[in-house]
Enzyme design. Structure first.
Site: not given
Lengths: 842, 99
Positions: B8-9
């Site tokens: 994720s980011c």
């Protein structure tokens, strides 16, 4: 006698149309009143100010009432005016949209600098030394002295008014700028306005004021009425009234000098509390880098003139004398509404880059606009403009029109006392052809009716002018007039591509008679050894249903056709579009209308003849897919609409439109047709994730900020984001988290923002690699991704995710770095939809 | 090795998926088996089941923001790396896992 209509103009009943109504009303003896039924106000049609004061807006239900000896004639004339002239009054004019207030978010390099904020009223960047313009102060002009008798004072006023009127006439004749002409005409009509004169008379008689005082008082009364308007545009017309008052007072005081200002000698940023239009017109605009105005105006003539002259301007700047220093270099940002009174190196550097960037952007947009409008699947639709004057033609070419689809010849000579002779017409038509710069011009021969007795073509008044003695039907009674016209058109054709077109054709024999006349004219020119064009195409307007049914025979006689959709609709459905009770029966989207279009197109194309369309429908974006689908060769519309229409066309697919047209033609009712249209628009209106206008190869941006702004600028120009600055900040905030440079010389700046209207990707390949973040390799390819705040899982996001994955593969990166064209980049970015299972192509 | 991962980011647009791609590619090259759950702008995709997690030797978190539904991994051996590392130097991530 009554004439009901819906007010057509977007800007409402402002000074220009009001002045035209006043001029028209002045031709008749009858009393003519204007009623706005929506607002419950009325005005004497002979008073520009009273008309403007009604604050009539677009869509209002209006009525002209005629009473008196020539009421019928006046009524007929106004009918034509309302139907044919009024809707086009603002065609060339750009009403500035409510400008952005000072930028909420300034780009990072500019934060911390001292700024003055105001309204961004004219776009552009101006850099130069500050120059304060001297001003004429309204208050000190009135000299206190004892009044002479009221009659004497009023006589002084009349003399001054006549003198100023003469001055304006002189300025009108001398002026080259059509914008200045407009303003001067408005001033002249204000000057002649009965309300103003009546006001002066009253003040002089009832209060024993001097002419100067009375002028000031009367102008003040009128200005007060205007300032009460809910329309900002009309409120600012109060300034026009003040200007006229000032000119009158100057005359009364004995000054014969024309208003004018001492401008700067070197190119400077000009600063003033306020600037009158007359003063603006007196300045040398080449010496003006920008305007900074204290008065908070948005739509004054000065602002309009600045926009036309492309001079950046910011208005509503407080305390200019305190914050700005004569001679100090200032920077004016007309895009953001910000002034930098003491810019440092960083700010200056930003703006020099910004100026270059904006120039590149505007250039790209202009170049794109000038391209022919070709649909996505390669179909070329010519987009021309409807014009009535040389100024219109200039405006049309400036807006990238590909020709003059219809030049209305009668309008140019409407004011003539005597019939325009061959020389006068040749001069005008030649001017038009030259202004068209090689683009084709279609001249429509005189379309005048018994309802509008143009002074030089005396025709009887009629009960039913639309079904009466008009246009080509009257030519045999006035052969010299029409012969002069045809010869003039042929002569103008020696200077550029010209076609001639006959209006109101109902039968083949009519056309044959006209063609005989045309050949005789050409012959007479040869006998006189006068130069003229060769092989001039002859066409007709198709606006009468009987012509639609005679297409086969008509194709034997003429070279091209132009459908006059306004009149065709009226005649086809037996509907007077000015009649509120029946207007709805003549709908633009009635299948029967489109069936008639198809009949014309099918036969004409079978015989390889060209078909265009002029009239309101031609310019309707809603109708565009149908016009394209049916296979029109050309559409002729208002100049201002040309760039958007061309843009729309480029994003439309003709084959899909053909299917749409077929289903609309089969529809039984207007409602069905309209639903089909709306469905089509929603589906096809979605833009792709990336397009050629979002790709730049060989960008010369010097740093990370510049390339980001360059790419965002392209997105803004494409209408995908609402504020470049706001989205830029979102991109930087994402960079703050951790930089988006990747190992391979590629950077992937991205963000989510409420200022993004649709998911978009822009790609920039650098001329010289840039530093992106410390420790990382230099970047030669920048891919900027912007998505809206609310992003559901949708196709575009899937594509972006797939793109991100593809970037991890050497072959894909190589493809992007080596792509030879913008198209190749777009294809590369979009083509990897095949990576996804079942994803539809976009 | 049998591995699972979650990526994720911050904005969930690009790095989430780039990290996933890198981890998958590199795992294949190194002869590992890996299933990667992405938590990005399109929501949770390729969701890890209880079975997937139980069968895994290690769990890799390559996340720029807190992983969603972390209770699933209560009994797993978790290796956390910055998502940038997964993208820039995926081999090093697997080295860390081995240790």
């Amino acid at each position: 006698m009554d004439l009901a209509f819906r007010f057509p103009l977007n800007a409402g009943l402002h000074a220009r149309p009001a002045a035209m109504i006043q001029e028209e009303a002045g031709r008749y003896k009858a009393s003519i009143r204007f009623l706005n039924r929506t607002r419950g106000v009325s005005a004497d049609a002979r008073s520009t100010l009273a008309l403007v004061a009604t604050t009539t807006a677009q869509g209002d239900d209006c009525l002209f009432v005629f009473e008196g000896s020539d009421a019928k004639t006046a009524h007929g004339a106004f009918r034509v005016f309302v139907d044919r002239v009024l809707p086009h009054v603002d065609d060339g004019m750009v009403i500035p949209a409510a400008p952005a207030t000072a930028a909420a978010v300034l780009p990072r390099p500019l934060r911390g600098a001292r700024t003055l904020s105001g309204l961004a009223v004219s776009p552009g960047i101006g850099i130069g030394p500050a120059f304060f313009l001297e001003e004429t102060d309204h208050a000190t002009q009135v000299v206190a002295r004892d009044a002479l008798s009221p009659d004497e004072e009023f006589a002084r006023f009349t003399a001054a008014a006549d003198a100023v009127d003469g001055d304006i006439e002189g300025q009108l004749r001398a002026s080259r700028s059509s914008a200045a002409l407009d303003i001067l005409r408005v001033h002249r009509s204000l000057l002649r306005d009965p309300s103003l004169r009546e006001g002066v008379r009253k003040h002089v008689h009832e209060e024993a004021l001097t002419a100067e005082q009375a002028v000031r008082a009367a102008a003040g009364d009128v200005a007060a009425v205007l300032r009460n308007s809910s329309s900002g545009y009309i409120r600012e017309r109060a300034y026009d009234v003040q200007e006229i008052a000032l000119r009158l007072q100057q005359r009364l005081s004995g000054s014969t000098a024309l208003p004018g200002l001492q401008g700067p000698v070197i190119r400077s940023v000009c600063i003033a509390r306020q600037l009158s239009a007359a003063d603006f017109v007196s300045l040398d605009t080449t010496k003006i880098a920008a305007f900074v105005l204290q008065r908070g105006e948005r739509t004054s003539h000065t602002v309009i003139l600045s926009r036309i002259a492309r001079i950046p301007a910011v208005s509503g700047v407080q305390d200019i004398e305190r914050h700005l220093l004569q001679g100090a270099v200032v920077i004016v940002d007309g895009y953001r509404g910000v002034v930098f009174p003491a810019p440092d190196d960083q700010v200056e550097r930003f703006y020099r880059a910004e100026r270059r960037l904006r120039a590149d952007r505007e250039n790209a947009v202009a170049v794109a606009a000038r391209q022919p409008a070709v649909s996505k699947d390669g179909y070329r639709l010519e987009v021309g403009a409807n014009c009535s004057s040389v100024a219109d033609v200039q405006n049309a070419i400036a807006h990238a029109a590909e020709g003059v689809g219809m030049f209305r010849t009668e309008i140019a000579f409407a004011g003539n006392e005597n019939p325009p002779d061959e020389e006068e017409q040749t001069a005008l038509y030649t001017d038009v052809v030259k202004c068209a710069k090689g683009h084709p011009v279609i001249f429509r021969t005189f379309d005048v009716g018994g309802d509008k007795p143009v002074r030089w073509l005396p025709l009887p008044a009629e009960e039913n002018p639309f079904l009466g003695y008009r246009a080509v039907r009257v030519y045999d009674e006035f052969p010299e007039v029409i012969d002069a016209q045809l010869c003039a058109m042929a002569r103008a054709a020696a200077h550029g591509p010209v076609r001639i077109m006959f209006p109101m054709i109902s039968s083949v024999s009519e056309v044959r008679t006209l063609k005989d006349r045309w050949s005789r004219c050409l012959q007479s020119l040869d006998e006189r050894h006068v130069r003229h064009g060769e092989g001039i195409p002859v066409g007709i307007m198709v606006e009468i249903p009987s012509a639609v049914l005679q297409m086969e025979a008509l194709c034997d006689e003429v070279d091209f056709f132009s459908i006059g959709s306004n009149d065709l609709t009226q005649y086809l459905f037996a509907v007077d579009r000015g009649n509120a009770n029946v207007r709805h029966l003549g709908s633009d989207f009635h299948p029967a209308l489109w069936k008639s279009f198809r009949m014309v197109l099918e036969e004409a194309h079978r015989r390889k003849k060209w078909v265009g369309i002029c009239g309101e429908l031609a310019g309707s974006t809603r109708a565009l897919p149908l016009l394209l689908g049916l296979g029109f060769d050309e559409i002729s519309i208002g100049a201002g609409a040309v760039p958007q229409v061309k843009n729309r066309l480029r994003r439309t697919n003709k084959e899909e439109c053909e299917a749409l047209a077929q289903s609309v033609l089969e529809a039984g009712t207007v409602d069905e047709a309209e639903s089909l249209l709306d469905l089509f628009s929603t589906r096809s209106g979605l833009m792709r994730l990336i397009d050629q206008d979002l790709v730049v190869l060989g960008s010369r941006a010097d740093d990370k900020g510049e390339i980001i702004r360059e790419l965002l600028g392209m997105m803004e120009d494409a209408g995908r984001i609402t504020s470049g600055d706001a989205v830029e900040e979102a991109v930087w905030q994402r960079e703050d988290t951790f930089a988006t440079g990747m190992e391979f010389g590629i950077a992937l700046p991205h963000c989510k923002s409420p200022h993004v209207l649709m998911p978009s990707i822009a790609v920039g390949r650098m001329e010289h690699p840039l530093a992106w973040s410390d420790g990382d390799a230099l970047v030669s390819l920048v891919i900027l991704i912007a998505i809206p705040e609310q992003s559901a899982a949708d196709t575009h996001l899937k594509i972006i995710a797939a793109l991100a994955r593809r970037l991890m593969h050497d072959e894909f990166r190589e493809a992007l770095l080596r792509a030879q064209s913008r198209e190749a980049i777009v294809d590369a970015v979009l083509s990897q939809t095949s990576v996804l299972q079942g994803a539809p192509s976009v | 090795m049998n591995l699972v991962a979650v990526t994720s980011c911050p904005t969930g647009i690009a790095h989430t998926y780039m990290a996933a791609e890198q981890l998958e590619k590199t795992a294949r090259k190194l002869g590992h088996r890996i299933k990667v759950e992405t938590q990005g702008s399109m929501g949770i995709e390729n969701e890890l089941s209880a079975e997937d997690i139980r069968a895994a030797d290690y769990v890799i978190f390559a996340a720029g923001i807190p992983v969603r539904n972390p209770e699933r991994f209560a009994h797993s051996r978790i290796v956390e790396v910055p998502v940038q590392d997964a993208i820039k130097n995926p081999a090093s991530v697997f080295e860390r896992v081995g240790k």
